[in-house]
Structures are given as C-alpha cells and as structure tokens.
Write a protein that holds these residues in place. Structure first.
Motif, PDB file in Angstrom:
ATOM      1  N   GLU A  86       0.795  -1.168  -0.128  1.00 60.16           N
ATOM      2  CA  GLU A  86      -0.102  -0.051  -0.068  1.00 60.16           C
ATOM      3  C   GLU A  86       0.885   1.245   0.004  1.00 60.16           C
ATOM      4  N   SER A  87       1.924   1.222   1.007  1.00 59.69           N
ATOM      5  CA  SER A  87       2.677   2.228   1.040  1.00 59.69           C
ATOM      6  C   SER A  87       3.533   2.515  -0.260  1.00 59.69           C
ATOM      7  N   ILE A  88       3.892   1.406  -0.989  1.00 53.02           N
ATOM      8  CA  ILE A  88       4.766   1.462  -2.161  1.00 53.02           C
ATOM      9  C   ILE A  88       3.729   2.240  -3.408  1.00 53.02           C
ATOM     10  N   ALA A  89       2.361   1.813  -3.375  1.00 49.65           N
ATOM     11  CA  ALA A  89       1.619   2.266  -4.377  1.00 49.65           C
ATOM     12  C   ALA A  89       1.565   3.600  -4.124  1.00 49.65           C
ATOM     13  N   MET A  90       1.179   4.137  -3.035  1.00 45.56           N
ATOM     14  CA  MET A  90       1.166   5.432  -2.829  1.00 45.56           C
ATOM     15  C   MET A  90       2.345   6.296  -3.101  1.00 45.56           C
ATOM     16  N   ASN A  91       3.360   5.748  -2.798  1.00 45.11           N
ATOM     17  CA  ASN A  91       4.600   6.371  -2.898  1.00 45.11           C
ATOM     18  C   ASN A  91       5.041   6.472  -4.637  1.00 45.11           C
ATOM     19  N   MET A  92       4.765   5.439  -5.323  1.00 38.26           N
ATOM     20  CA  MET A  92       4.910   5.708  -6.666  1.00 38.26           C
ATOM     21  C   MET A  92       3.772   6.666  -7.454  1.00 38.26           C
ATOM     22  N   SER A  93       2.651   6.725  -6.750  1.00 39.90           N
ATOM     23  CA  SER A  93       1.619   7.539  -7.314  1.00 39.90           C
ATOM     24  C   SER A  93       1.956   9.014  -7.246  1.00 39.90           C
ATOM     25  N   CYS A  94       2.472   9.284  -5.911  1.00 40.56           N
ATOM     26  CA  CYS A  94       2.924  10.599  -5.681  1.00 40.56           C
ATOM     27  C   CYS A  94       4.243  11.032  -6.564  1.00 40.56           C
ATOM     28  N   ASN A  95       5.052  10.102  -6.926  1.00 45.47           N
ATOM     29  CA  ASN A  95       6.426  10.457  -7.611  1.00 45.47           C
ATOM     30  C   ASN A  95       5.911  10.426  -9.052  1.00 45.47           C
ATOM     31  N   LEU A  96       4.773   9.970  -9.742  1.00 47.79           N
ATOM     32  CA  LEU A  96       4.248  10.029 -10.889  1.00 47.79           C
ATOM     33  C   LEU A  96       3.587  11.422 -11.065  1.00 47.79           C
ATOM     34  N   LEU A  97       3.229  11.956 -10.258  1.00 50.10           N
ATOM     35  CA  LEU A  97       2.536  13.334 -10.155  1.00 50.10           C
ATOM     36  C   LEU A  97       3.545  14.403  -9.788  1.00 50.10           C
ATOM     37  N   GLY A  98       4.836  14.079  -9.799  1.00 48.02           N
ATOM     38  CA  GLY A  98       5.874  15.021  -9.417  1.00 48.02           C
ATOM     39  C   GLY A  98       5.848  15.827  -8.078  1.00 48.02           C
ATOM     40  N   ILE A  99       5.425  14.821  -6.956  1.00 48.26           N
ATOM     41  CA  ILE A  99       5.537  15.619  -5.678  1.00 48.26           C
ATOM     42  C   ILE A  99       6.201  14.694  -4.756  1.00 48.26           C
ATOM     43  N   GLY A 100       7.608  14.618  -4.943  1.00 45.74           N
ATOM     44  CA  GLY A 100       8.556  14.075  -4.456  1.00 45.74           C
ATOM     45  C   GLY A 100       8.419  13.932  -2.834  1.00 45.74           C
ATOM     46  N   GLY A 101       8.286  15.384  -2.386  1.00 44.86           N
ATOM     47  CA  GLY A 101       8.153  15.464  -0.956  1.00 44.86           C
ATOM     48  C   GLY A 101       7.030  14.685  -0.116  1.00 44.86           C
ATOM     49  N   ALA A 102       5.775  14.767  -1.032  1.00 46.29           N
ATOM     50  CA  ALA A 102       4.575  13.877  -0.410  1.00 46.29           C
ATOM     51  C   ALA A 102       4.875  12.481  -0.502  1.00 46.29           C
ATOM     52  N   ALA A 103       5.768  11.932  -1.676  1.00 43.76           N
ATOM     53  CA  ALA A 103       6.289  10.663  -1.833  1.00 43.76           C
ATOM     54  C   ALA A 103       7.083  10.013  -0.586  1.00 43.76           C
ATOM     55  N   THR A 104       7.985  10.865   0.073  1.00 41.92           N
ATOM     56  CA  THR A 104       8.912  10.213   0.862  1.00 41.92           C
ATOM     57  C   THR A 104       8.470   9.633   2.205  1.00 41.92           C
ATOM     58  N   PRO A 105       7.623  10.281   2.906  1.00 42.37           N
ATOM     59  CA  PRO A 105       6.781   9.672   4.172  1.00 42.37           C
ATOM     60  C   PRO A 105       6.131   8.258   3.670  1.00 42.37           C
ATOM     61  N   ALA A 107       7.371   6.453   1.411  1.00 41.27           N
ATOM     62  CA  ALA A 107       8.693   5.429   1.271  1.00 41.27           C
ATOM     63  C   ALA A 107       9.374   5.234   2.534  1.00 41.27           C
ATOM     64  N   VAL A 108       9.240   5.689   3.607  1.00 41.51           N
ATOM     65  CA  VAL A 108       9.827   5.683   4.836  1.00 41.51           C
ATOM     66  C   VAL A 108       9.028   4.529   5.330  1.00 41.51           C
ATOM     67  N   LYS A 109       7.614   4.666   5.223  1.00 38.43           N
ATOM     68  CA  LYS A 109       6.868   3.828   5.870  1.00 38.43           C
ATOM     69  C   LYS A 109       6.890   2.583   5.184  1.00 38.43           C
ATOM     70  N   ALA A 110       7.051   2.348   4.140  1.00 36.29           N
ATOM     71  CA  ALA A 110       7.256   1.234   3.231  1.00 36.29           C
ATOM     72  C   ALA A 110       8.708   0.299   3.703  1.00 36.29           C
ATOM     73  N   ILE A 111       9.644   1.197   3.873  1.00 35.75           N
ATOM     74  CA  ILE A 111      11.038   0.712   4.260  1.00 35.75           C
ATOM     75  C   ILE A 111      10.977  -0.175   5.604  1.00 35.75           C
ATOM     76  N   GLY A 112      10.134   0.659   6.401  1.00 36.44           N
ATOM     77  CA  GLY A 112       9.912   0.135   7.846  1.00 36.44           C
ATOM     78  C   GLY A 112       9.189  -1.345   7.835  1.00 36.44           C
ATOM     79  N   GLU A 113       8.061  -1.461   6.946  1.00 38.04           N
ATOM     80  CA  GLU A 113       7.540  -2.671   7.030  1.00 38.04           C
ATOM     81  C   GLU A 113       8.465  -3.737   6.247  1.00 38.04           C
TER      82      GLU A 113
END
Length: 206
Positions: A86-105, A107-113
C-alpha cells in the motif's frame, strides 16, 4: 549533509566579507526573500497533495490501488506485506505526479515494513525507484515556474518525462545488474551433511 551545507555557508560568508563586504547584508536579505517567495507556492502545493493523499488513505482508495498493483509489487519487490504494498503504491503515485516531498513519507513507511520482513532486496529497489522516479506530471516544477512568471510553465512536461524515464530505466537496470553480479560472486553453500562428512574424513586420516 547539514555539516556540508554549514561549511559551504561559512566559507561563502568569509569569502564575501573579504571580496565584497558591502554586498554581504543585501545578499543575505535577498536570499531570505527569495526563499520565502519560493516557500509559499511549495507550501500550497504540498498542502493540496498531502491533503488528497490523506483523503485517499481515509477513503480506502490507497488500499484499492495497492490491491490492483499488488501482483506487480509482489513480483517486482518480492513481498507479500500488504502494508508495504500500500505504501509503495502511494509512493509511486505521488512520484508520478511529481510531488516527491509527499512521496517520501510513504517510502519511509514502506521501508519500515520491509525492514520488519528483513527484505533487503525490496528496500534497495524501492530506494532506487524513489530516487529516480518517473514523473508523468511534474506538478511541483510546473507550479514553481508558474509562480515565477513563466509564460509556458507546462513546457517542462515532455523533457521531464523523458529524463525521468531514462534515469529510472538506467537506475533499475544497474540495480538488477549488480544484484546478478552479487549473486554470482556468492560462494556455494556447504550443507551440514557435507561439512560433517569432510570432518569425519579428516579424523580418519589423522
């Protein structure tokens, strides 16, 4: 990074003090003013997209997106962790829309899992994809160009798409190449049976 930027800032101050002391204060004030002008549009952009991201989480859209992307994430990232997907999907969606700052949290959550699953492969791959990130719509750059008075703020669309696509393809290709090299360099594992057999033979020779 903080130490590096501190050294650069202090070095610049010392150099400017000796080279052009009269420009020191105007330069500092001008830089602060430019930063404030840039921060306001960024604040608005991230407020909108983070709000939409939160809404997507609360409405269940992110979970549904994760379900749709789960076969892909499962195959690519080699994980069955639903929270990570779920976190990976949201991260990739934010990155596709060019909002890297919103994608980072995300990514951090996904890395933790993935850390909890001890999935180093997926962590490294996610880091590469997040760092290169294909941007279909570079909203942050477009908004900054528009706020700076650009006549054609959307002209960045095609160059950004091409550059980020190339960077992601190269990054992922290098990752898989190094993973294959690392796999080939691993020494063959000796089973307990073989190790016991070898030690027994050595004992007989003695």
């Amino acid at each position: 990074m903080n130490a590096i930027f501190t050294v650069i800032f202090i070095s610049s101050l010392i150099a400017l003090t000796f080279i052009a002391p009269g420009e020191l204060l105007p330069t500092l004030l001008g830089g602060a003013e430019s930063a404030a002008k840039m921060a306001l549009p960024l604040f608005c952009i991230y407020a909108v997209w983070l709000g939409l991201s939160r809404l997507a989480e609360k409405s269940g859209f992110s979970k549904n997106a994760a379900k749709v992307l789960k076969p892909l994430t499962k195959k690519v990232f080699k994980t069955n962790n639903d929270a990570a997907c779920e976190s990976i999907a949201m991260n990739m969606s934010c990155n596709l829309l060019g909002i890297g700052g919103a994608a980072t949290p995300f990514a951090v959550k996904a890395i933790g899992e993935l850390e909890n699953d001890e999935n180093d492969y997926a962590q490294k791959l996610l880091f590469v994809i997040n760092a290169t990130s294909i941007q279909i719509l570079p909203t942050t750059v477009i908004a900054l160009r528009a706020s700076a008075g650009s006549v054609a703020a959307f002209d960045i669309f095609l160059p950004s798409l091409i550059c980020t696509a190339i960077s992601t393809i190269c990054g992922v290709a290098l990752f898989f190449a190094f993973e294959k090299l690392k796999f080939k360099k691993k020494p063959p594992k000796t089973t307990h049976f073989k190790a016991a057999k070898l030690s027994f033979k050595r004992g007989e020779r003695k």
